[in-house]
Design a protein around this motif. Structure first.
Motif, PDB file in Angstrom:
ATOM      1  N   CYS A 247       0.813  -1.226   0.000  1.00 51.03           N
ATOM      2  CA  CYS A 247       0.000   0.000   0.000  1.00 51.03           C
ATOM      3  C   CYS A 247       0.846   1.276   0.000  1.00 51.03           C
ATOM      4  CB  CYS A 247      -1.028   0.062   1.124  1.00 51.03           C
ATOM      5  SG  CYS A 247      -2.235  -1.274   0.984  1.00 51.03           S
ATOM      6  N   VAL A 248       2.171   1.155   0.124  1.00 51.42           N
ATOM      7  CA  VAL A 248       3.008   2.346  -0.078  1.00 51.42           C
ATOM      8  C   VAL A 248       2.912   2.706  -1.570  1.00 51.42           C
ATOM      9  CG1 VAL A 248       5.363   3.263  -0.094  1.00 51.42           C
ATOM     10  CG2 VAL A 248       4.615   1.776   1.762  1.00 51.42           C
ATOM     11  N   PRO A 249       2.598   3.957  -1.899  1.00 44.34           N
ATOM     12  CA  PRO A 249       2.444   4.320  -3.308  1.00 44.34           C
ATOM     13  C   PRO A 249       3.793   4.566  -3.979  1.00 44.34           C
ATOM     14  CG  PRO A 249       2.067   6.232  -1.939  1.00 44.34           C
ATOM     15  CD  PRO A 249       2.337   5.087  -1.000  1.00 44.34           C
ATOM     16  N   ILE A 376       9.463   5.724  -4.173  1.00 43.14           N
ATOM     17  CA  ILE A 376       9.913   6.768  -3.253  1.00 43.14           C
ATOM     18  C   ILE A 376      11.349   6.426  -2.837  1.00 43.14           C
ATOM     19  CG2 ILE A 376       9.580   7.703  -0.920  1.00 43.14           C
ATOM     20  CD1 ILE A 376       6.557   7.151  -1.342  1.00 43.14           C
ATOM     21  N   ASP A 377      12.240   7.393  -2.918  1.00 41.20           N
ATOM     22  CA  ASP A 377      13.642   7.151  -2.575  1.00 41.20           C
ATOM     23  C   ASP A 377      13.749   6.916  -1.060  1.00 41.20           C
ATOM     24  OD1 ASP A 377      16.338   7.162  -2.109  1.00 41.20           O
ATOM     25  OD2 ASP A 377      16.764   8.894  -3.378  1.00 41.20           O
ATOM     26  N   PRO A 378      14.159   5.707  -0.654  1.00 38.03           N
ATOM     27  CA  PRO A 378      14.212   5.459   0.794  1.00 38.03           C
ATOM     28  C   PRO A 378      15.281   6.271   1.500  1.00 38.03           C
ATOM     29  CG  PRO A 378      15.204   3.635  -0.399  1.00 38.03           C
ATOM     30  CD  PRO A 378      14.615   4.546  -1.441  1.00 38.03           C
ATOM     31  N   GLY A 379      16.288   6.709   0.734  1.00 34.01           N
ATOM     32  CA  GLY A 379      17.370   7.490   1.327  1.00 34.01           C
ATOM     33  C   GLY A 379      16.999   8.945   1.552  1.00 34.01           C
ATOM     34  N   ARG A 380      16.015   9.445   0.824  1.00 36.16           N
ATOM     35  CA  ARG A 380      15.516  10.808   1.043  1.00 36.16           C
ATOM     36  C   ARG A 380      14.024  10.820   0.720  1.00 36.16           C
ATOM     37  NH1 ARG A 380      19.375  14.384  -2.580  1.00 36.16           N
ATOM     38  NH2 ARG A 380      18.085  15.958  -1.631  1.00 36.16           N
ATOM     39  N   PRO A 381      13.256  10.186   1.601  1.00 34.15           N
ATOM     40  CA  PRO A 381      11.825   9.980   1.315  1.00 34.15           C
ATOM     41  C   PRO A 381      11.023  11.275   1.317  1.00 34.15           C
ATOM     42  CG  PRO A 381      12.354   9.243   3.536  1.00 34.15           C
ATOM     43  CD  PRO A 381      13.654   9.644   2.905  1.00 34.15           C
ATOM     44  N   ASP A 382      10.284  11.487   0.232  1.00 31.98           N
ATOM     45  CA  ASP A 382       9.399  12.652   0.164  1.00 31.98           C
ATOM     46  C   ASP A 382       8.104  12.405   0.928  1.00 31.98           C
ATOM     47  OD1 ASP A 382      11.157  14.190  -1.310  1.00 31.98           O
ATOM     48  OD2 ASP A 382      10.467  13.405  -3.210  1.00 31.98           O
ATOM     49  N   LEU A 383       7.769  11.138   1.108  1.00 36.07           N
ATOM     50  CA  LEU A 383       6.637  10.773   1.982  1.00 36.07           C
ATOM     51  C   LEU A 383       7.200   9.831   3.046  1.00 36.07           C
ATOM     52  CD1 LEU A 383       3.736   9.871  -0.506  1.00 36.07           C
ATOM     53  CD2 LEU A 383       3.967  11.939   0.854  1.00 36.07           C
ATOM     54  N   PRO A 384       6.635   9.851   4.245  1.00 35.08           N
ATOM     55  CA  PRO A 384       7.169   8.951   5.278  1.00 35.08           C
ATOM     56  C   PRO A 384       6.841   7.495   4.948  1.00 35.08           C
ATOM     57  CG  PRO A 384       5.202  10.072   6.067  1.00 35.08           C
ATOM     58  CD  PRO A 384       5.509  10.656   4.726  1.00 35.08           C
ATOM     59  N   ILE A 385       7.835   6.656   4.899  1.00 33.42           N
ATOM     60  CA  ILE A 385       7.596   5.238   4.622  1.00 33.42           C
ATOM     61  C   ILE A 385       8.131   4.370   5.758  1.00 33.42           C
ATOM     62  CG2 ILE A 385       7.520   5.416   2.111  1.00 33.42           C
ATOM     63  CD1 ILE A 385      10.482   4.545   2.115  1.00 33.42           C
ATOM     64  N   SER A 386       8.553   5.005   6.821  1.00 34.12           N
ATOM     65  CA  SER A 386       9.036   4.216   7.950  1.00 34.12           C
ATOM     66  C   SER A 386       8.825   5.002   9.238  1.00 34.12           C
ATOM     67  CB  SER A 386      10.531   3.905   7.782  1.00 34.12           C
ATOM     68  OG  SER A 386      11.296   5.090   7.883  1.00 34.12           O
ATOM     69  N   HIS A 387       8.895   4.279  10.326  1.00 34.09           N
ATOM     70  CA  HIS A 387       8.929   4.943  11.629  1.00 34.09           C
ATOM     71  C   HIS A 387      10.133   4.420  12.411  1.00 34.09           C
ATOM     72  CE1 HIS A 387       8.017   6.729  15.419  1.00 34.09           C
ATOM     73  NE2 HIS A 387       8.269   5.557  15.970  1.00 34.09           N
ATOM     74  N   PRO A 388      10.977   5.282  12.910  1.00 37.57           N
ATOM     75  CA  PRO A 388      11.018   6.712  12.592  1.00 37.57           C
ATOM     76  C   PRO A 388      11.433   6.917  11.137  1.00 37.57           C
ATOM     77  CG  PRO A 388      12.897   6.088  13.952  1.00 37.57           C
ATOM     78  CD  PRO A 388      12.062   4.858  13.829  1.00 37.57           C
ATOM     79  N   VAL A 389      11.327   8.146  10.668  1.00 33.61           N
ATOM     80  CA  VAL A 389      11.656   8.429   9.270  1.00 33.61           C
ATOM     81  C   VAL A 389      13.080   7.971   8.953  1.00 33.61           C
ATOM     82  CG1 VAL A 389      11.981  10.292   7.599  1.00 33.61           C
ATOM     83  CG2 VAL A 389      10.056  10.361   9.153  1.00 33.61           C
ATOM     84  N   THR A 390      13.935   8.057   9.945  1.00 30.59           N
ATOM     85  CA  THR A 390      15.346   7.715   9.718  1.00 30.59           C
ATOM     86  C   THR A 390      15.550   6.214   9.483  1.00 30.59           C
ATOM     87  OG1 THR A 390      15.581   7.705  12.117  1.00 30.59           O
ATOM     88  CG2 THR A 390      16.419   9.627  10.948  1.00 30.59           C
ATOM     89  N   TYR A 391      14.543   5.390   9.791  1.00 26.20           N
ATOM     90  CA  TYR A 391      14.759   3.943   9.630  1.00 26.20           C
ATOM     91  C   TYR A 391      14.917   3.579   8.154  1.00 26.20           C
ATOM     92  CZ  TYR A 391      14.350  -1.088  10.289  1.00 26.20           C
ATOM     93  OH  TYR A 391      14.602  -2.446  10.284  1.00 26.20           O
TER      94      TYR A 391
END
Lengths: 724, 269
Positions: A247-249, A376-391
């Protein structure tokens, strides 16, 4: 080699430089000169250019920051340890295990697992069965991944978590929307000249209700690492780390839009999931582009941002030189590039960051390049795809870029024959290897607590290759049986190998559980339920129409009593609920019963097989505050059947039954009783008929936590371990 | 033709703004060196490996934060940070082998212009001559007409050294002569308000030291004199309300330039 499998002009230059300079005598001279500098020092010799300066400074900076971090962790550890101990006393005081590891194998089928175990091909699963438990795991109604995994994590039925399908319908216009998350741009825009500047943040709202069990664990001070569990986007805050899954777009906001760039003059548009982009030849160069998200400064204009790329074919070497966003690399025919970072630039320095991979399909007679959906680039995500964002950033830095899209394996590209079997498998297993690395990192980091990781590969590969397993599948009739590859068996063996490696990493004080959300069956015949409703007078088309386009384009709602969209839901057109509803609420029950009676046992005239083996009333299978959002009836298709591709998209055709000729040849969106999942555990579980809804309460109980009253599942009883 | 009338103006501008301005020289040299070194670094280093090493270091730093409640993880990660830093330094210093020689020679050359200031008229300075012990009392200093000895020579037997205090009347480039054992040896002295190429010492033998500190030919092998030195004052450059040694300023500015150019050129450092 700068890029794996890729060389470039710079590399060649470097090699030449190195070969000239790096001879033995040259090295000796350099070493001698270096010694001179060391032996006869001047202040300036300490500095040899910005490169070395940066290296020294950043190294010391890194060490310094790391030292500070570690010192902070060390100094505050006793206090945090005391706090955690106080918090955990309740949990760990009664915990039966130090750690629980849950491996989710989406779609692993118990019958296939049993068959391959019987043939001796899955030694590790067989070991788990022998030493612990192997059971069929009852799934949800319907047996669809977002529904089942939502139940898995919340311990409640869909009436309490509000996920009934990938799609839900908008009561005001009968159009679908993604059931798991809603993404809306900033509400306000400042109009300055030709620009419409968004003010504020993108609003992402999770639609899944209920509380995942790792939140309860986290509150009790138990650390959790959760990786790629479906329907965890947007990621919710809790004391642990989580990487969102299904469900992550993609960067366009879709569930995966691939791009097929070709010099071919024209072609049909893809039914779904991809776009065809013209590639223009200009001498020895082919130019095309990758479409990206909508321009944030041109609100509502539909104008897309894009990244141009160039390709210079080298037919003699069967390869092409590519230049994308100032990155250059060489790609052979039939080979994927690495993940290439892209920046979609808008005006005023705005833009979006994504990553994609290129697959060079052919160079002649036409040039064809497949581009994965832009993740979405996991190294500089424009939308949050993890918690915390840094993960997500942490994982990207540790292992390199990885697929972040929820449905990362591009099944549509294989369905549309843009990719072939091998290219699809290479993509799927590439993603799988990334997730294995993430899992083992999480296992290493989570020595105490919960580690849960879901692998999609099992689901996607079975969806796409069941045709080779089914002796008479319409999509594989032209492939002789003795030439059919053992792709699904190899998949199960691969997963078994993974379990073996996990078993080596865990000790006796770790609970290992392998679960799947559903099983699998063949999808050989399509059922267009809208066509049936039309032919039986429940759905009426506009005058003069015999079929309807997508999303009920030609449906006359003023004369329609029932309709279906999505994979298993059937809806009544209820007055006061649907915008143009005509069924009186008081008559709904009778209509549901009538439809149930007529649909249950619906046979395929071609074979006489039962196409629908069960029709389930939502009031009977769901209970909870969100039941009103549920379909009125859940259709349980028979073995070998599923909702047709057209029916899923709200299309009405003339035929009710037809062959499924697509590579997507296996499915589970059928009668849930026919597709239970699997439960393997390294401990004996006493319960004979476990269900996926029981996982959450079981884990809470194993960690010694009380169960929330709203849970629908019940905790299993694990046989005591001797000596514990 | 068009530029003929403005050529003298341009030359004057270049002289005043650039050549006679130590700060401008440092800025220009730093920018050029920053660019060249970043390019050279990019071509001679394993960019892929450096990126991976840096990324992994960042990952380990994030891990310390993410798993801060788990002390064993923090400790293991710190170990990885130390190892990763070593790996990164090793990768980053490989290009050092390629750049250290040209950079060292460049620094030596620029240091001759910017490291010290020329003498000023009427400013006393010391001339030190180091010689063999048997000729310590046999030395004499011969000065051009524009220069004069302002104090008697001082003998320092412990260092085999004789020191004169000298003063110049006006600006110019002079040769002073030191006579010993029937031979004469000259040494250049610059008296100027401008930036000039200076050689603080003239040496006998000591090849490597001569390369780094002397800008004059070696003294003859049979010379009883080992070194003739002139005590130029070190130069400080005013920049950002601080006084800088040019090398320190060069270090800072070339780093800044390198940082900018690496971003522009997409080179990993």
């Amino acid at each position: 080699m700068r890029f794996r499998g890729v060389s470039c002009g710079a590399d060649t230059l470097v090699r030449q430089l190195r070969s000239r300079v790096a001879g033995r005598s040259a090295r000796a001279t350099l070493v001698l000169l270096l010694l001179v500098v060391v032996l006869f020092p001047l202040p300036g010799h300490a500095y040899a250019g910005p490169g070395a300066g940066f290296a020294v400074l950043s190294s010391f900076w890194t060490l310094f920051v790391a030292f500070l971090y570690s010192l902070y962790a060390l100094l505050t550890w006793p206090f945090r340890h005391v706090l955690r101990t106080l918090k955990r006393r309740k949990a760990y005081g009664k915990a039966q295990f130090k750690r629980a590891v849950i491996l989710g194998f989406d779609g692993m089928d118990p019958e296939l697992a049993e068959r391959f175990m019987g043939e001796g091909k899955l030694p590790n699963l067989a070991k788990l069965q022998q030493q612990g438990t192997f059971r069929k795991l009852r799934t949800t109604f319907p047996a669809i991944s977002p529904v089942a995994w939502s139940t898995f994590m919340t311990g409640v039925n869909p009436g309490k978590h509000n996920i009934y399908d990938f799609l839900a319908r908008d009561l005001s216009n009968y159009l679908p929307f993604l059931s798991s998350a809603e993404i809306k741009g900033p509400k306000r825009h400042w109009k300055i000249g030709k620009y419409s500047i968004p003010v504020g943040k993108t609003n992402i709202k999770g639609m899944r209700k209920g509380t995942p069990f790792w939140h309860w664990l986290g509150k009790a001070g138990i650390f959790c690492s959760v990786i790629r569990v479906p329907v965890t986007f947007p990621p919710e805050k809790f004391p642990g780390v989580l990487l969102s899954g299904m469900c992550v777009p993609d960067l366009k906001g879709s569930q995966g839009t691939f791009c097929f760039c070709t010099t071919r003059a024209s072609g049909d548009k893809f039914r779904e999931g991809g776009v065809r982009i013209a590639m223009e030849r200009d001498g020895g160069v082919c130019r095309s582009y990758i479409p990206g998200p909508e321009d944030p400064l041109a609100e509502g204009s539909g104008r897309e941002l894009r990244v141009d790329f160039e390709l210079r074919p080298d037919p003699e070497r069967n390869q092409a030189r590519m230049e994308v966003d100032s990155q250059k690399f060489t790609l052979k025919v039939g080979e994927y590039s690495e993940w290439i970072p892209l920046k979609f630039k808008a005006a005023l320095g705005m833009g979006a960051h994504g990553i994609c991979r290129f697959y060079l399909k052919q160079l002649s007679p036409e040039v064809e390049v497949y581009v994965t959906p832009v993740n979405i680039d996991p190294g500089r995500p424009d939308l949050p795809i993890s918690h915390p964002v840094t993960y997500s950033i942490y994982l990207a830095k540790l292992f390199g870029p990885y697929a972040t899209l929820g449905l990362a394996e591009d099944t549509w590209a294989l369905n549309e024959e843009v990719l072939d079997d091998d290219a699809f498998l290479a993509q799927a297993y590439g993603n799988h290897e990334d997730r294995e690395r993430m899992l083992f990192d999480a296992l290493e980091k989570t020595q105490q607590g919960l580690c849960a990781c879901v692998f999609d590969t099992t689901d996607r590969v079975q969806h796409m290759f069941w045709r080779y397993l089914d002796d008479d599948h319409p999509a594989a009739r032209n492939v002789p049986r003795d030439q059919r590859p053992n792709i699904i068996q190899e998949l199960y063996q691969r997963m078994d190998g993974l379990i073996g490696r996990v078993m080596q990493q865990i000790d006796d004080d770790t609970l290992l559980m392998v679960v799947s959300d559903h099983g699998f069956k063949s999808f050989a015949r399509c059922v267009n339920l809208n066509a049936w409703l039309h032919q039986n007078g429940y759905l009426t088309l506009k005058d003069g129409k015999t079929e309807s386009g997508d999303w009920f384009e030609d449906v006359d709602w003023s004369r329609t009593r029932a309709y279906t969209m999505g994979l298993n839901g059937l809806y009544l057109n209820v007055k006061g609920r649907e915008r143009q509803g005509i069924v009186e609420p008081g008559a709904a029950e009778a209509l549901k019963n009538e439809l149930r009676t007529k649909l249950n046992g619906l046979a395929d005239p071609a074979s006489g097989k039962i196409g629908i083996t069960g029709v389930f009333d939502c009031d009977a299978v769901y209970a909870g505050p969100y039941v009103d959002n549920a379909p009125d009836l859940i259709i349980g298709y028979g073995d070998g059947f599923r909702a047709s591709w057209d029916s899923v998209m709200g299309k009405v055709t003339e035929k009710i039954f037809e062959d499924n000729l697509k590579a997507w040849s296996g499915d589970h969106c059928i009668d849930p009783r026919l597709v239970p999942g699997v439960l393997f555990c390294n401990r004996k579980i006493a319960d004979e008929k476990p269900a996926i809804v029981d996982v959450a309460p079981t884990i809470l109980k194993l960690f010694g936590l009380g169960l929330p009253a709203h849970f629908d599942g019940k905790a299993w009883t694990l046989a005591p371990v001797v000596g514990k | 033709m068009l530029f003929v009338p403005i050529r003298p103006l341009m030359a004057d501008f270049l002289n005043r703004v650039l050549l006679d301005n130590p700060l401008a020289i440092v800025v220009v040299v730093s920018l050029v060196v920053g660019l060249l070194m970043v390019l050279l670094f990019g071509y001679t280093s394993n960019q892929k490996a450096i990126k991976v090493a840096k990324d992994q270091l960042k990952a380990h730093l994030l891990a310390v934060r993410l798993y801060q409640d788990q002390l064993p993880v923090v400790m293991r990660t710190y170990g990885r940070i130390v190892r990763g830093t070593g790996r990164y330094i090793r990768l980053a210093f490989m290009p050092l082998l390629y750049v250290i020689i040209p950079i060292t020679l460049l620094i030596v050359q620029v240091d001759r212009y910017l490291g010290s200031m020329p003498m000023q008229p009427a400013q006393p300075f010391l001339v030190k001559v180091q010689t063999a012990p048997d000729t310590l009392n046999d030395l004499s200093l011969q000065l051009p007409a524009e220069m004069a000895i302002s104090a008697p020579a001082v003998h320092v037997p412990a260092d085999n050294e004789v020191v004169w205090r000298v003063v110049a009347e006006k600006a110019g480039t002079y040769n002073i002569d030191v006579a010993a054992g029937g031979q004469t040896f000259s040494k250049q002295v610059v008296v100027s308000p401008d930036v000039s190429r200076l050689s603080p010492t003239r040496l006998r033998d000591r090849f490597w030291e001569r390369i780094f500190v002397s800008g004059e030919p070696a003294l003859p092998d049979n010379s009883p004199i080992q070194a003739i030195a002139v005590t130029y004052l070190p130069r400080n450059i005013n920049f950002a309300w601080l006084e800088w040694n040019w090398i320190v300023l060069f270090f800072v500015l070339s780093m800044v330039a390198g940082f900018v150019f690496k971003e522009v050129l997409g080179i990993e450092i």
